[in-house]
Motif scaffolding. Structure first.
Motif, PDB file in Angstrom:
ATOM      1  N   GLN A 197       0.833  -1.212   0.000  1.00 16.59           N
ATOM      2  CA  GLN A 197       0.000   0.000   0.000  1.00 16.59           C
ATOM      3  C   GLN A 197       0.864   1.257   0.000  1.00 16.59           C
ATOM      4  OE1 GLN A 197      -2.576  -0.381   3.401  1.00 16.59           O
ATOM      5  NE2 GLN A 197      -4.078  -1.629   2.314  1.00 16.59           N
ATOM      6  N   ALA A 198       1.909   1.230   0.813  1.00 14.48           N
ATOM      7  CA  ALA A 198       2.754   2.423   0.949  1.00 14.48           C
ATOM      8  C   ALA A 198       3.447   2.785  -0.356  1.00 14.48           C
ATOM      9  CB  ALA A 198       3.794   2.198   2.044  1.00 14.48           C
ATOM     10  N   TYR A 199       3.742   1.771  -1.191  1.00 15.43           N
ATOM     11  CA  TYR A 199       4.491   2.036  -2.424  1.00 15.43           C
ATOM     12  C   TYR A 199       3.746   1.588  -3.678  1.00 15.43           C
ATOM     13  CZ  TYR A 199       8.190   3.128   0.810  1.00 15.43           C
ATOM     14  OH  TYR A 199       8.920   3.703   1.818  1.00 15.43           O
ATOM     15  N   ASN A 200       2.417   1.416  -3.538  1.00 13.82           N
ATOM     16  CA  ASN A 200       1.551   1.172  -4.690  1.00 13.82           C
ATOM     17  C   ASN A 200       2.047   0.033  -5.580  1.00 13.82           C
ATOM     18  OD1 ASN A 200      -0.760   1.679  -6.244  1.00 13.82           O
ATOM     19  ND2 ASN A 200       0.346   3.091  -7.600  1.00 13.82           N
ATOM     20  N   TRP A 201       2.409  -1.076  -4.951  1.00 11.78           N
ATOM     21  CA  TRP A 201       2.836  -2.301  -5.645  1.00 11.78           C
ATOM     22  C   TRP A 201       4.053  -2.099  -6.561  1.00 11.78           C
ATOM     23  CZ3 TRP A 201       1.687  -7.036  -4.264  1.00 11.78           C
ATOM     24  CH2 TRP A 201       0.506  -7.274  -3.541  1.00 11.78           C
ATOM     25  N   ASN A 202       4.946  -1.190  -6.188  1.00 12.51           N
ATOM     26  CA  ASN A 202       6.199  -1.037  -6.917  1.00 12.51           C
ATOM     27  C   ASN A 202       7.149  -2.132  -6.422  1.00 12.51           C
ATOM     28  OD1 ASN A 202       8.858  -0.217  -7.729  1.00 12.51           O
ATOM     29  ND2 ASN A 202       8.081   1.857  -8.043  1.00 12.51           N
ATOM     30  N   LEU A 203       7.204  -3.242  -7.167  1.00 19.24           N
ATOM     31  CA  LEU A 203       7.930  -4.424  -6.695  1.00 19.24           C
ATOM     32  C   LEU A 203       9.424  -4.180  -6.523  1.00 19.24           C
ATOM     33  CD1 LEU A 203       6.157  -7.308  -8.670  1.00 19.24           C
ATOM     34  CD2 LEU A 203       5.939  -6.743  -6.240  1.00 19.24           C
ATOM     35  N   ALA A 204      10.019  -3.389  -7.404  1.00 26.56           N
ATOM     36  CA  ALA A 204      11.447  -3.094  -7.266  1.00 26.56           C
ATOM     37  C   ALA A 204      11.707  -2.364  -5.958  1.00 26.56           C
ATOM     38  CB  ALA A 204      11.925  -2.265  -8.456  1.00 26.56           C
ATOM     39  N   GLN A 205      10.842  -1.425  -5.639  1.00 22.92           N
ATOM     40  CA  GLN A 205      11.005  -0.660  -4.400  1.00 22.92           C
ATOM     41  C   GLN A 205      10.759  -1.553  -3.181  1.00 22.92           C
ATOM     42  OE1 GLN A 205       8.943   2.993  -4.710  1.00 22.92           O
ATOM     43  NE2 GLN A 205       9.985   3.955  -3.000  1.00 22.92           N
ATOM     44  N   MET A 206       9.751  -2.416  -3.266  1.00 29.32           N
ATOM     45  CA  MET A 206       9.387  -3.283  -2.148  1.00 29.32           C
ATOM     46  C   MET A 206      10.437  -4.357  -1.885  1.00 29.32           C
ATOM     47  SD  MET A 206       5.423  -3.558  -3.342  1.00 29.32           S
ATOM     48  CE  MET A 206       5.120  -5.129  -2.581  1.00 29.32           C
ATOM     49  N   LEU A 207      10.920  -4.995  -2.958  1.00 28.95           N
ATOM     50  CA  LEU A 207      11.752  -6.189  -2.789  1.00 28.95           C
ATOM     51  C   LEU A 207      13.256  -5.916  -2.814  1.00 28.95           C
ATOM     52  CD1 LEU A 207       9.702  -8.733  -4.917  1.00 28.95           C
ATOM     53  CD2 LEU A 207       9.657  -8.366  -2.444  1.00 28.95           C
ATOM     54  N   ILE A 208      13.646  -4.756  -3.302  1.00 26.41           N
ATOM     55  CA  ILE A 208      15.081  -4.418  -3.300  1.00 26.41           C
ATOM     56  C   ILE A 208      15.394  -3.380  -2.228  1.00 26.41           C
ATOM     57  CG2 ILE A 208      16.998  -3.483  -4.646  1.00 26.41           C
ATOM     58  CD1 ILE A 208      15.643  -4.607  -7.153  1.00 26.41           C
TER      59      ILE A 208
END
Length: 247
Positions: A197-208
């Motif tokens: 939710q905080a990063y609107n499903w930006n996977l690169a931001q979430m997982l890296i």
């Protein structure tokens, strides 16, 4: 005993769950409950619109974290009470060093990924502060909410880490270092994913970026074997990150 990463030599303190055996079903129940409860808490936070700030704090922060701690303590037969043990002063010094490296990692990873053409969004709380009529009021309200929300994030990350490690080492025959390594990666992954939710499903931001930041917070726990230093340092990190939005 095989030391893992930042553990102290000859440390007499035990890890909750890992150094005292708990039934396998309880470990699985802890994993499932803490994961599901965290997602439900986040969905409730997004769905409900409380008119009064104090009502939001009680219903959206205080009650959920109280229930979460109560159920976690019940499922662990009180074993996770060790998470709230007394820290040493040196644990906080180590924590500050880790947080400084965490800031560097966050900036470095965003810069390098940006060079590859990967875009990043702002944290939802930072955006909320920037758009608020009174930025300072919103900032301190968010910080107060963080007292409860970040305890939830720390509980999720550390319970998942300890439960997976205990399962792998005690019940599935893995060595201590390998079991802890897998548990650490799993908790980092989950920590990154709960920020959808905080990063609107930006996977690169979430997982890296976000998952990578979890490494430094868990490193603090590995050193201290108590939740308080990583929790306090998590608060400091967010307080500084949100403060940027004030200006």
């Amino acid at each position: 005993m095989q030391r893992f990463l930042f553990e102290r030599k000859n440390d007499k303190r035990d890890y909750p769950l890992l150094d005292t055996k708990l039934e396998q079903w309880r470990l699985w129940a802890l994993l499932i409950f803490i994961s599901v409860a965290t997602v439900l808490w986040m969905e409730m936070t997004a769905a409900l619109d409380f008119k009064a700030y104090w009502l939001e704090i009680i219903c959206d922060d205080l009650i959920p974290i109280t229930l979460m701690i109560t159920v976690v303590m019940y499922l662990s037969k009180g074993k996770l009470g060790g998470l709230f043990g007394k820290p040493r002063f040196s644990d906080f010094i180590f924590g500050i060093v880790m947080v400084l490296i965490q800031f560097w990692y966050a900036q470095f990873s965003v810069t390098q990924l940006g060079k590859l053409g990967i875009s990043f969004g702002k944290n939802a709380s930072s955006t909320q502060i920037e758009n608020a009529a009174s930025k300072s009021t919103q900032y301190f309200q968010d910080l107060f909410s963080d007292i409860f929300e970040l305890m939830g994030e720390e509980l999720l990350s550390l319970v998942v880490f300890l439960a997976i490690a205990a399962l792998l080492i005690q019940y599935y025959g893995l060595g201590r270092r390998l079991g802890l390594s897998i548990a650490l990666l799993a908790s980092m992954f989950l920590f990154g994913m709960i920020h959808f939710q905080a990063y609107n499903w930006n996977l690169a931001q979430m997982l890296i970026v976000i998952a990578g930041e979890r490494f430094f917070l868990t490193a603090i726990f590995l050193r201290s074997k108590t939740i308080w230093p990583s929790y306090v340092c998590h608060m400091l990190f967010d307080a500084f990150a949100f403060a940027v939005s004030l200006y």
